[in-house]
Scaffold this motif. Structure first.
Motif, PDB file in Angstrom:
ATOM      1  N   TRP A   1       0.690  -1.330   0.091  1.00  0.00           N
ATOM      2  CA  TRP A   1       0.072   0.159  -0.242  1.00  0.00           C
ATOM      3  C   TRP A   1       0.673   1.316  -0.049  1.00  0.00           C
ATOM      4  O   TRP A   1       0.582   2.228  -0.712  1.00  0.00           O
ATOM      5  CB  TRP A   1      -0.886   0.155   1.337  1.00  0.00           C
ATOM      6  CG  TRP A   1      -1.871  -1.109   1.454  1.00  0.00           C
ATOM      7  CD1 TRP A   1      -2.286  -1.701   0.287  1.00  0.00           C
ATOM      8  CD2 TRP A   1      -2.606  -1.234   2.444  1.00  0.00           C
ATOM      9  NE1 TRP A   1      -3.276  -2.710   0.613  1.00  0.00           N
ATOM     10  CE2 TRP A   1      -3.549  -2.289   2.260  1.00  0.00           C
ATOM     11  CE3 TRP A   1      -2.453  -0.882   3.643  1.00  0.00           C
ATOM     12  CZ2 TRP A   1      -4.351  -3.008   3.236  1.00  0.00           C
ATOM     13  CZ3 TRP A   1      -3.579  -1.459   4.709  1.00  0.00           C
ATOM     14  CH2 TRP A   1      -4.042  -2.476   4.362  1.00  0.00           C
ATOM     15  N   CYS A   2       2.091   1.155   0.752  1.00  0.00           N
ATOM     16  CA  CYS A   2       2.753   2.515   1.002  1.00  0.00           C
ATOM     17  C   CYS A   2       3.775   2.474  -0.293  1.00  0.00           C
ATOM     18  O   CYS A   2       4.479   3.449  -0.346  1.00  0.00           O
ATOM     19  CB  CYS A   2       3.765   2.266   2.317  1.00  0.00           C
ATOM     20  SG  CYS A   2       2.626   2.343   3.588  1.00  0.00           S
ATOM     21  N   MET A   3       4.010   1.692  -1.178  1.00  0.00           N
ATOM     22  CA  MET A   3       4.912   1.756  -2.126  1.00  0.00           C
ATOM     23  C   MET A   3       4.311   2.207  -3.582  1.00  0.00           C
ATOM     24  O   MET A   3       4.994   2.488  -4.425  1.00  0.00           O
ATOM     25  CB  MET A   3       5.463   0.343  -2.241  1.00  0.00           C
ATOM     26  CG  MET A   3       6.484  -0.162  -1.197  1.00  0.00           C
ATOM     27  SD  MET A   3       7.910   0.988  -1.073  1.00  0.00           S
ATOM     28  CE  MET A   3       8.739   0.714  -2.301  1.00  0.00           C
TER      29      MET A   3
ATOM     30  N   ALA B   1      -8.404  -7.015  -5.700  1.00  0.00           N
ATOM     31  CA  ALA B   1      -8.766  -5.623  -6.074  1.00  0.00           C
ATOM     32  C   ALA B   1      -8.881  -4.651  -4.978  1.00  0.00           C
ATOM     33  O   ALA B   1      -8.475  -3.342  -4.954  1.00  0.00           O
ATOM     34  CB  ALA B   1     -10.345  -5.775  -6.479  1.00  0.00           C
ATOM     35  N   GLU B   2      -9.114  -5.070  -3.650  1.00  0.00           N
ATOM     36  CA  GLU B   2      -9.135  -4.256  -2.450  1.00  0.00           C
ATOM     37  C   GLU B   2      -7.771  -3.763  -2.186  1.00  0.00           C
ATOM     38  O   GLU B   2      -7.807  -2.719  -1.344  1.00  0.00           O
ATOM     39  CB  GLU B   2     -10.010  -5.026  -1.206  1.00  0.00           C
ATOM     40  CG  GLU B   2      -9.018  -5.889  -0.758  1.00  0.00           C
ATOM     41  CD  GLU B   2      -9.743  -7.502  -1.504  1.00  0.00           C
ATOM     42  OE1 GLU B   2      -9.443  -8.476  -0.621  1.00  0.00           O
ATOM     43  OE2 GLU B   2     -10.193  -7.486  -2.206  1.00  0.00           O
ATOM     44  N   HIS B   3      -6.732  -4.058  -2.732  1.00  0.00           N
ATOM     45  CA  HIS B   3      -5.327  -3.763  -2.426  1.00  0.00           C
ATOM     46  C   HIS B   3      -4.785  -2.748  -3.457  1.00  0.00           C
ATOM     47  O   HIS B   3      -3.662  -2.245  -3.132  1.00  0.00           O
ATOM     48  CB  HIS B   3      -4.352  -5.062  -2.143  1.00  0.00           C
ATOM     49  CG  HIS B   3      -4.716  -5.805  -1.091  1.00  0.00           C
ATOM     50  ND1 HIS B   3      -4.688  -5.412   0.169  1.00  0.00           N
ATOM     51  CD2 HIS B   3      -5.043  -7.035  -1.145  1.00  0.00           C
ATOM     52  CE1 HIS B   3      -5.032  -6.311   1.026  1.00  0.00           C
ATOM     53  NE2 HIS B   3      -5.553  -7.458   0.355  1.00  0.00           N
TER      54      HIS B   3
ATOM     55  N   ARG C   1      -8.278   5.070  -2.061  1.00  0.00           N
ATOM     56  CA  ARG C   1      -9.580   4.384  -1.748  1.00  0.00           C
ATOM     57  C   ARG C   1      -9.880   4.636  -0.155  1.00  0.00           C
ATOM     58  O   ARG C   1     -10.965   4.630   0.419  1.00  0.00           O
ATOM     59  CB  ARG C   1      -9.772   3.283  -2.069  1.00  0.00           C
ATOM     60  CG  ARG C   1     -10.115   2.972  -3.925  1.00  0.00           C
ATOM     61  CD  ARG C   1     -10.451   1.935  -4.513  1.00  0.00           C
ATOM     62  NE  ARG C   1      -9.433   0.685  -4.105  1.00  0.00           N
ATOM     63  CZ  ARG C   1      -9.646  -0.047  -3.003  1.00  0.00           C
ATOM     64  NH1 ARG C   1     -10.631  -0.163  -2.368  1.00  0.00           N
ATOM     65  NH2 ARG C   1      -8.596  -1.020  -2.657  1.00  0.00           N
ATOM     66  N   ASN C   2      -8.589   4.678   0.285  1.00  0.00           N
ATOM     67  CA  ASN C   2      -8.805   4.280   1.956  1.00  0.00           C
ATOM     68  C   ASN C   2      -7.905   5.570   2.451  1.00  0.00           C
ATOM     69  O   ASN C   2      -6.937   5.062   3.075  1.00  0.00           O
ATOM     70  CB  ASN C   2      -8.454   3.091   2.615  1.00  0.00           C
ATOM     71  CG  ASN C   2      -9.569   1.822   1.895  1.00  0.00           C
ATOM     72  OD1 ASN C   2     -10.631   1.895   2.373  1.00  0.00           O
ATOM     73  ND2 ASN C   2      -9.005   1.410   0.925  1.00  0.00           N
TER      74      ASN C   2
ATOM     75  N   ARG D   1      -7.109   5.195   6.395  1.00  0.00           N
ATOM     76  CA  ARG D   1      -6.332   4.157   6.854  1.00  0.00           C
ATOM     77  C   ARG D   1      -4.861   3.983   6.331  1.00  0.00           C
ATOM     78  O   ARG D   1      -4.046   3.556   7.097  1.00  0.00           O
ATOM     79  CB  ARG D   1      -7.191   2.678   6.341  1.00  0.00           C
ATOM     80  CG  ARG D   1      -6.466   1.543   6.725  1.00  0.00           C
ATOM     81  CD  ARG D   1      -7.314   0.187   6.910  1.00  0.00           C
ATOM     82  NE  ARG D   1      -6.432  -0.787   7.390  1.00  0.00           N
ATOM     83  CZ  ARG D   1      -7.013  -1.832   6.870  1.00  0.00           C
ATOM     84  NH1 ARG D   1      -8.093  -2.273   6.002  1.00  0.00           N
ATOM     85  NH2 ARG D   1      -6.013  -3.110   7.090  1.00  0.00           N
ATOM     86  N   TYR D   2      -4.792   4.446   5.071  1.00  0.00           N
ATOM     87  CA  TYR D   2      -3.430   4.863   4.454  1.00  0.00           C
ATOM     88  C   TYR D   2      -2.696   5.533   5.326  1.00  0.00           C
ATOM     89  O   TYR D   2      -1.436   5.435   5.544  1.00  0.00           O
ATOM     90  CB  TYR D   2      -3.807   5.297   3.150  1.00  0.00           C
ATOM     91  CG  TYR D   2      -2.227   5.443   2.379  1.00  0.00           C
ATOM     92  CD1 TYR D   2      -1.469   4.386   2.072  1.00  0.00           C
ATOM     93  CD2 TYR D   2      -1.777   6.928   2.342  1.00  0.00           C
ATOM     94  CE1 TYR D   2      -0.240   4.742   1.471  1.00  0.00           C
ATOM     95  CE2 TYR D   2      -0.539   7.110   1.906  1.00  0.00           C
ATOM     96  CZ  TYR D   2       0.318   6.026   1.403  1.00  0.00           C
ATOM     97  OH  TYR D   2       1.523   6.447   0.783  1.00  0.00           O
ATOM     98  N   GLN D   3      -3.170   6.846   5.720  1.00  0.00           N
ATOM     99  CA  GLN D   3      -2.446   7.657   6.865  1.00  0.00           C
ATOM    100  C   GLN D   3      -2.026   7.028   8.043  1.00  0.00           C
ATOM    101  O   GLN D   3      -0.946   7.048   8.525  1.00  0.00           O
ATOM    102  CB  GLN D   3      -3.392   8.792   7.120  1.00  0.00           C
ATOM    103  CG  GLN D   3      -2.493   9.985   7.715  1.00  0.00           C
ATOM    104  CD  GLN D   3      -3.545  11.180   7.931  1.00  0.00           C
ATOM    105  OE1 GLN D   3      -4.693  11.070   7.983  1.00  0.00           O
ATOM    106  NE2 GLN D   3      -3.064  12.230   8.272  1.00  0.00           N
TER     107      GLN D   3
END
Length: 171
Positions: free
Chosen positions: A12-14, A140-142, A148-149, A152-154
């Motif tokens: 997610w962070c990359m 897909a959710e990743h 999209r999130n 949560r990403y923060q």
């Protein structure tokens, strides 16, 4: 178009650091380096497949070079931590530059040596440089998680990555 695969902890962070750069067509979160074809997130998270979370970057090499991508990669990771990145621990989060040919291997190896000689880090640079293996897109959710999130990403970013990047790379 060309492709580059990098692993640097949670996929997610990359994505975000590469996603909006000129010459980048797409960044896909996925899994590579393991023994199970088409693994699921749950299988990879079990640490039983040998896969590493990674991103596959499709890019135009006439706009952005592989060497530039490698330099951007270093600035997203802690290259001194072999078994995870920040709060994400275990082999599925290890830092790896996956190379497809001798030219990419030379770029990655030379860049790693330059970073090691820079004195920026007190500990050794342990990021691995490995031959590209099959890449399997994550569910897909990743994909595009940071868009999209955002909340949560923060929270994920607050797990130490943002602070580390600021201290080690923006100083």
């Amino acid at each position: 178009m060309a492709k580059a695969i990098f692993a640097g902890g949670c996929f997610w962070c990359m994505v975000k650091p590469f996603d909006s750069l000129p010459g980048i067509e797409k960044v896909v979160s996925g899994y590579t380096g393991g023994t199970v074809p088409n693994p699921t997130y749950e299988q990879v998270a079990s640490h039983m497949t040998g896969h590493t979370e990674a991103v596959e970057i499709t890019y135009d090499p006439t706009v952005i070079t592989y060497a530039a991508l490698v330099e951007i990669y270093w600035r997203q990771t802690d290259p001194t931590d072999a078994m995870g990145q920040f709060q994400d621990r275990g082999d599925s989060y290890r830092p790896v530059i996956f190379v497809s040919n001798d030219a990419e291997r030379k770029i990655a190896t030379d860049s790693k040596a330059k970073l090691a000689a820079s004195g920026r880090f007190e500990a050794p640079i342990v990021t691995q440089i490995e031959t590209t293996q099959p890449f399997y897109p994550a569910e897909a959710e990743h994909q595009d998680f940071y868009r999209r999130n955002p909340l949560r990403y923060q929270i994920e970013e607050m797990g130490g990555r943002s602070k580390f990047i600021k201290e080690k790379w923006q100083a």
